[in-house]
Scaffold this active site. Structure first.
Site, PDB file in Angstrom:
ATOM      1  N   LYS A  62      -7.623  10.671  -3.102  1.00  0.00           N
ATOM      2  CA  LYS A  62      -7.287   9.804  -1.959  1.00  0.00           C
ATOM      3  C   LYS A  62      -7.766   8.389  -2.277  1.00  0.00           C
ATOM      4  O   LYS A  62      -8.718   8.220  -3.042  1.00  0.00           O
ATOM      5  CB  LYS A  62      -7.985  10.308  -0.686  1.00  0.00           C
TER       6      LYS A  62
ATOM      7  N   GLY B 191      -0.521  10.278  18.926  1.00  0.00           N
ATOM      8  CA  GLY B 191      -0.106   9.470  17.769  1.00  0.00           C
ATOM      9  C   GLY B 191       1.406   9.484  17.692  1.00  0.00           C
ATOM     10  O   GLY B 191       2.029  10.544  17.781  1.00  0.00           O
TER      11      GLY B 191
ATOM     12  N   GLY C 189       3.166   7.611  15.179  1.00  0.00           N
ATOM     13  CA  GLY C 189       3.486   6.889  13.945  1.00  0.00           C
ATOM     14  C   GLY C 189       4.424   7.725  13.102  1.00  0.00           C
ATOM     15  O   GLY C 189       5.261   8.472  13.629  1.00  0.00           O
ATOM     16  N   ASN C 190       4.275   7.628  11.802  1.00  0.00           N
ATOM     17  CA  ASN C 190       5.151   8.383  10.896  1.00  0.00           C
ATOM     18  C   ASN C 190       5.111   9.880  11.237  1.00  0.00           C
ATOM     19  O   ASN C 190       6.143  10.500  11.490  1.00  0.00           O
ATOM     20  CB  ASN C 190       4.700   8.123   9.438  1.00  0.00           C
TER      21      ASN C 190
ATOM     22  N   GLY D 294       3.418  11.699  13.854  1.00  0.00           N
ATOM     23  CA  GLY D 294       3.592  12.089  15.258  1.00  0.00           C
ATOM     24  C   GLY D 294       4.989  11.781  15.772  1.00  0.00           C
ATOM     25  O   GLY D 294       5.577  12.576  16.520  1.00  0.00           O
TER      26      GLY D 294
HETATM   27  P1  NAD Z   1       0.660   5.959  11.213  1.00  0.00           P
HETATM   28  O1  NAD Z   1      -0.160   4.750  10.988  1.00  0.00           O
HETATM   29  O2  NAD Z   1       2.120   5.902  10.914  1.00  0.00           O
HETATM   30  O3  NAD Z   1       0.509   6.476  12.723  1.00  0.00           O
HETATM   31  C1  NAD Z   1      -0.706   6.623  13.379  1.00  0.00           C
HETATM   32  C2  NAD Z   1      -0.414   6.650  14.876  1.00  0.00           C
HETATM   33  O4  NAD Z   1      -1.612   6.935  15.571  1.00  0.00           O
HETATM   34  C3  NAD Z   1       0.107   5.329  15.432  1.00  0.00           C
HETATM   35  O5  NAD Z   1       1.101   5.602  16.403  1.00  0.00           O
HETATM   36  C4  NAD Z   1      -1.118   4.731  16.121  1.00  0.00           C
HETATM   37  O6  NAD Z   1      -0.794   3.832  17.173  1.00  0.00           O
HETATM   38  C5  NAD Z   1      -1.748   5.996  16.644  1.00  0.00           C
HETATM   39  N1  NAD Z   1      -3.159   5.867  16.996  1.00  0.00           N
HETATM   40  C6  NAD Z   1      -4.121   5.153  16.382  1.00  0.00           C
HETATM   41  N2  NAD Z   1      -5.282   5.297  17.053  1.00  0.00           N
HETATM   42  C7  NAD Z   1      -5.039   6.123  18.083  1.00  0.00           C
HETATM   43  C8  NAD Z   1      -5.821   6.646  19.122  1.00  0.00           C
HETATM   44  N3  NAD Z   1      -7.107   6.353  19.222  1.00  0.00           N
HETATM   45  N4  NAD Z   1      -5.238   7.473  20.008  1.00  0.00           N
HETATM   46  C9  NAD Z   1      -3.927   7.761  19.923  1.00  0.00           C
HETATM   47  N5  NAD Z   1      -3.139   7.300  18.965  1.00  0.00           N
HETATM   48  C10 NAD Z   1      -3.675   6.484  18.059  1.00  0.00           C
HETATM   49  O7  NAD Z   1      -0.047   7.117  10.349  1.00  0.00           O
HETATM   50  P2  NAD Z   1       0.574   8.513   9.918  1.00  0.00           P
HETATM   51  O8  NAD Z   1       1.054   8.393   8.519  1.00  0.00           O
HETATM   52  O9  NAD Z   1       1.462   9.013  10.980  1.00  0.00           O
HETATM   53  O10 NAD Z   1      -0.753   9.397   9.838  1.00  0.00           O
HETATM   54  C11 NAD Z   1      -1.334  10.002  10.997  1.00  0.00           C
HETATM   55  C12 NAD Z   1      -2.286  11.089  10.553  1.00  0.00           C
HETATM   56  O11 NAD Z   1      -1.579  12.046   9.752  1.00  0.00           O
HETATM   57  C13 NAD Z   1      -3.456  10.615   9.683  1.00  0.00           C
HETATM   58  O12 NAD Z   1      -4.570  11.451   9.950  1.00  0.00           O
HETATM   59  C14 NAD Z   1      -2.954  10.884   8.261  1.00  0.00           C
HETATM   60  O13 NAD Z   1      -4.003  11.027   7.325  1.00  0.00           O
HETATM   61  C15 NAD Z   1      -2.237  12.192   8.493  1.00  0.00           C
HETATM   62  N6  NAD Z   1      -1.254  12.541   7.473  1.00  0.00           N
HETATM   63  C16 NAD Z   1      -0.230  11.699   7.176  1.00  0.00           C
HETATM   64  C17 NAD Z   1       0.701  12.092   6.228  1.00  0.00           C
HETATM   65  C18 NAD Z   1       1.919  11.260   5.938  1.00  0.00           C
HETATM   66  O14 NAD Z   1       2.800  11.760   5.234  1.00  0.00           O
HETATM   67  N7  NAD Z   1       2.043  10.068   6.467  1.00  0.00           N
HETATM   68  C19 NAD Z   1       0.560  13.321   5.554  1.00  0.00           C
HETATM   69  C20 NAD Z   1      -0.494  14.147   5.892  1.00  0.00           C
HETATM   70  C21 NAD Z   1      -1.403  13.748   6.862  1.00  0.00           C
END
Ligand code: NAD
Length: 416
Positions: free
Chosen positions: A106, A221, A223-224, A226
């Site tokens: 990571k 969440g 983002g990507n 959620g």
């Molecule tokens: P992202 O930045 O696209 O989305 C994160 C989301 O969480 C955003 O909507 C943000 O506004 C929201 N957020 C931030 N703080 C918050 C809070 N206190 N309460 C509620 N919502 C909040 O990131 P992502 O890529 O969607 O990653 C989210 C999680 O999934 C992380 O833990 C990441 O490590 C994990 N993850 C991501 C991937 C991937 O392919 N992107 C793969 C495995 C795990």
């Protein structure tokens, strides 16, 4: 503030006490207590105003018994080495659970990317690669996007890596990073892979967890991960009653129109004010969202959101951990006692790294698979990982998290 690496090591302590793991230990647990390499770099960036700012960057190469280190890069103002170590450890377990020939790594940079111009962001991303180019590569360590890192950032990184290494084999240069734009060697389906993989895992375990055919789903969440999960659950006929972002949450007991929520986010940058235009929707806080009564709660934002202070308030029938490390070990114990099953991150969000692995394979073979092929292969991997995790949990009369750890540790031990 909880230290995610200490939490990860508590999970390792718990699994080391399970009879099956005790019998195969042979140094395995000791070896997994520390990363192989834990690298910190300084990245000087010439800012638009002519000043030079120095950022702190990281790469943790945790374990490569199963294959090259693999894991995302996170840009966040609160990112520090213990987060990155925990995430790299979980990647090691995750790749083993999904049964892909990759190890765990990571990376990160302590930065709020919102405060940088595009050209500063590009310089910073290229600087991260320059600082680490000796230890990266398709057979050494293959980074990918994570929180706040995008396909475009991956494209800058590949370009920088190609320039530095002067490798004429463009397939190998592309395979050094995953999560790239499609026209630069990215895989079909990578963007939504974590959310889709999570859905396949949920679908494979749903009956076992005694959840209804059509669930009421709450997602933290948007983002990507959620956002894609919300879209997929809604498309599959489930009712998504609440979603949130860092500004707060929106709730509609009869179900949110996810397409409308997506459009609102695209237009305004967030969920704020959605309820002004959609009067049947209420604004609630993120704490209230976690405590909603529902069939499935999906934390998809950050680490340590369900702790011993709020775990007893959870009224969901089950939890699908799409974020990494959203539940602390103490909260895990409370949920287990309260009979709320948790589908653990190392299984639930392994769809992302699985499609990243498909991307790496396509690059090295100079192939480009259809989205349908990617999704079919992903479904098979997720179903197999879910079934085997469940079997391990049942055999040892333990949680799904411990089941996934047993599966992973047996696979890693088998290759040591
Ligand atoms: P992202 O930045 O696209 O989305 C994160 C989301 O969480 C955003 O909507 C943000 O506004 C929201 N957020 C931030 N703080 C918050 C809070 N206190 N309460 C509620 N919502 C909040 O990131 P992502 O890529 O969607 O990653 C989210 C999680 O999934 C992380 O833990 C990441 O490590 C994990 N993850 C991501 C991937 C991937 O392919 N992107 C793969 C495995 C795990």
């Amino acid at each position: 503030m909880q230290n995610p690496f200490e939490n990860a090591m508590k999970q390792l302590d718990s699994v080391s006490k399970i009879a099956k793991i005790k019998s195969l230990n042979g140094g395995l647990i000791a070896q997994l207590r520390a990363p192989n390499h834990d690298i910190k770099i300084s990245i000087p960036v010439k800012m638009d105003d002519g000043s030079t700012k120095v950022f702190e960057g990281y790469r943790v190469q945790y374990n490569n018994v199963l294959g090259p280190y693999k894991g995302g890069i996170r840009y966040h103002p609160k990112t520090e080495i213990n987060d990155v170590k925990a995430l790299a450890f979980w990647m090691t377990i995750k790749c083993a659970v999904a049964n892909i020939p990759m190890g765990g790594g990571k990376g990160g940079i302590t930065v709020d990317p919102k405060n940088l111009s595009k050209s500063e962001l590009e310089k910073l991303s290229r600087g991260w690669v320059r600082g680490l180019s000796d230890v990266l590569g398709p057979y050494k360590d293959v980074p990918a996007p994570d929180v706040n890192t995008t396909a475009e950032i991956m494209a800058w990184m590949v370009d920088e890596f190609g320039k530095i290494t002067k490798n004429k084999n463009t397939n190998e240069v592309k395979a050094a990073f995953t999560g790239k734009p499609i026209d630069k060697g990215g895989s079909e389906g990578r963007d939504g892979a974590t959310g889709l993989g999570g859905f396949y895992v949920f679908d494979a375990l749903r009956e076992e967890l005694k959840l209804p055919k059509k669930c009421k789903v709450v997602i933290q969440g948007f983002g990507n991960v959620g956002g894609n999960a919300a879209r997929i659950f809604a498309e599959q006929g489930h009712t998504v009653i609440a979603v949130s972002d860092s500004h707060g949450a929106i709730f509609n007991e009869s179900g949110l129109d996810i397409k409308k929520v997506e459009a609102h986010k695209k237009k305004t940058g967030g969920l704020k004010d959605f309820s002004k235009e959609n009067l049947q929707t209420k604004n609630i806080t993120n704490e209230e969202l976690l405590a909603l009564s529902c069939d499935l709660l999906v934390p998809a934002a950050f680490e340590n959101v369900i702790t011993d202070t709020n775990a007893h308030k959870i009224r969901a029938k089950a939890i699908l951990e799409l974020a990494n490390g959203p539940i602390t070990p103490k909260a895990d114990e409370i949920l287990f006692k309260n009979n709320i099953p948790v589908i653990p991150d190392v299984l639930a969000n392994s769809g992302g790294v699985t499609v990243s692995y498909f991307e790496w394979e396509q690059n090295l073979k100079n192939e480009h698979w259809t989205e349908q092929k990617v999704f079919e292969k992903l479904r098979l991997v997720m179903e197999d990982a879910s079934r085997k995790t469940l079997e391990k949990a049942e055999e040892s009369k333990t949680s799904l998290r411990m089941g996934a750890f047993i599966l992973a540790l047996e696979r890693i031990r088998g290759k040591m």
